[in-house]
Scaffold this active site. Structure first.
Site, mmCIF file in Angstrom:
data_model
loop_
_atom_site.group_PDB
_atom_site.id
_atom_site.type_symbol
_atom_site.label_atom_id
_atom_site.label_comp_id
_atom_site.label_asym_id
_atom_site.label_seq_id
_atom_site.Cartn_x
_atom_site.Cartn_y
_atom_site.Cartn_z
ATOM 1 C CB CYS A 161 -0.911 0.037 1.226
ATOM 2 S SG CYS A 161 -2.027 -1.368 1.311
ATOM 3 N NE ARG A 203 -2.876 -4.584 -2.793
ATOM 4 C CZ ARG A 203 -2.296 -3.945 -1.781
ATOM 5 N NH1 ARG A 203 -2.398 -2.643 -1.674
ATOM 6 N NH2 ARG A 203 -1.591 -4.607 -0.882
HETATM 7 C C1 BEZ Z 1 0.576 -4.592 1.846
HETATM 8 O O1 BEZ Z 1 1.767 -4.789 1.872
HETATM 9 O O2 BEZ Z 1 0.092 -3.524 1.454
HETATM 10 C C2 BEZ Z 1 -0.332 -5.664 2.310
HETATM 11 C C3 BEZ Z 1 0.030 -6.968 2.056
HETATM 12 C C4 BEZ Z 1 -0.792 -7.981 2.520
HETATM 13 C C5 BEZ Z 1 -1.946 -7.675 3.198
HETATM 14 C C6 BEZ Z 1 -2.313 -6.361 3.391
HETATM 15 C C7 BEZ Z 1 -1.500 -5.344 2.940
#
Ligand code: BEZ
Length: 238
Positions: free
Chosen positions: A55, A138
Site C-alpha cells: 500500500c 484493492r
Molecule cells: C501490503 O503490503 O500492502 C499488504 C500486504 C498484505 C496484506 C495487506 C497489505
C-alpha cells in the site's frame, strides 16, 4: 428459521450503476461523495491497511501521478478501514521517511477516507471475505462526471496495482465517449480504434466497401486511425 443476527447483504455496485452516495471524514476534511465531484471523473480506490508495504508503494505512486490524472479531469479518493489518525500518521511517515524508486518527500494531497466502521467499504463491495474480513481488497472504481460507475478493477491484497493500466483505462473510457469508438486489446492513444459493429444485414453489407480511413478485417470488425494528438487534445481537456 430466520437467523438471530442477520448480516445485511448489500448488493455490489456494478458498471452502469449510479455511484452509491456517502458522507465521510477524510484527511482533507469532510466529503460528500460523489456529489461534490460532479463534473469531474473520479477514481475511488481502496487499500487494505495503512503502514503496510505494498500500500505504501501504491500511495507514493498514485500521489506522484496525481497531477497527470488531474490533467485528464480526474480526481483521486482513497479509502481503507483505518481511522483518521492512522491515515494522518501514515501519510506523514510517507512524506518524511519513504523513498521508493526515487519518489521521496511525497505529499499525498488527495483525500483518504476514514472508514473504520467499514460502512463505505461494504457499500462498494470492497470487503471480500474470501480474501479478508478485516481489510479492504484493492478496488478501483472509475466514476464519470455524471456520477455513474464506468469501470471497476479488483486486485487481491498481495498484488500492487499497475498505474500505467489505471491511467490507460481512464483515457480509454474518455476516448470511447468522445469519439464513439471502442478500443481494442492493449490499445494506447495513437493505435487504431474499433468502429462500432453494424446492426443490420444492410449495414453489414455496406461495411464490405469501407471508407478510405477504415480498415475492414471482416464485416463485424473494422478499425480506423485516430491520431494520438487528436485523442490527447480531446481527453486531456475535459
Ligand atoms: C501490503 O503490503 O500492502 C499488504 C500486504 C498484505 C496484506 C495487506 C497489505
Amino acid at each position: 428459521m430466520e437467523s438471530q443476527n442477520p448480516v445485511e447483504v448489500v448488493p455490489m455496485p456494478r458498471i452502469g450503476d449510479k455511484a452509491p452516495s456517502f458522507k465521510a471524514s477524510t484527511t482533507q476534511g469532510e466529503i460528500s461523495f460523489p456529489e461534490q465531484y460532479a463534473g469531474s471523473w473520479v477514481i475511488l480506490f481502496s487499500h487494505p491497511a495503512d503502514f503496510t508495504p505494498v500500500c505504501t508503494t501504491e500511495f507514493i505512486t498514485f500521489a506522484s501521478l496525481e497531477s497527470k490524472f488531474a490533467e485528464a479531469n480526474c480526481k483521486l479518493v482513497g479509502l481503507s478501514v483505518d481511522g483518521l489518525y492512522s491515515h494522518i500518521a501514515w501519510l506523514r511517515t510517507i512524506k518524511d521517511k519513504i523513498d521508493y524508486k526515487g519518489m521521496k518527500n511525497v505529499d499525498v494531497k488527495f483525500p483518504l477516507i476514514d472508514d473504520i466502521t467499514m460502512t463505505v467499504a461494504r457499500k462498494y463491495g470492497m470487503i471480500q471475505p474470501g480474501e479478508s474480513t478485516t481489510k479492504a481488497v484493492r478496488a478501483v472504481f472509475y466514476i464519470d462526471p455524471a456520477g455513474v460507475i464506468r469501470a471497476i478493477i479488483y486486485y487481491p491484497l498481495s498484488l500492487g496495482r499497475n498505474f500505467d493500466e489505471l491511467y490507460r483505462v481512464l483515457i480509454g473510457l474518455k476516448t470511447a465517449d468522445a469519439f464513439s469508438v471502442a478500443t481494442p486489446a492493449d490499445w494506447r492513444p495513437g493505435d487504431d480504434v474499433i468502429v462500432p459493429p453494424p446492426g443490420t444485414m444492410d449495414d453489414a453489407q455496406a461495411r464490405m466497401k469501407p471508407a478510405s480511413d477504415v480498415t475492414l478485417h471482416d464485416w463485424f470488425i473494422s478499425t480506423k486511425k485516430l491520431p494520438k494528438e487528436q485523442v490527447l487534445k480531446t481527453v486531456l481537456k475535459k
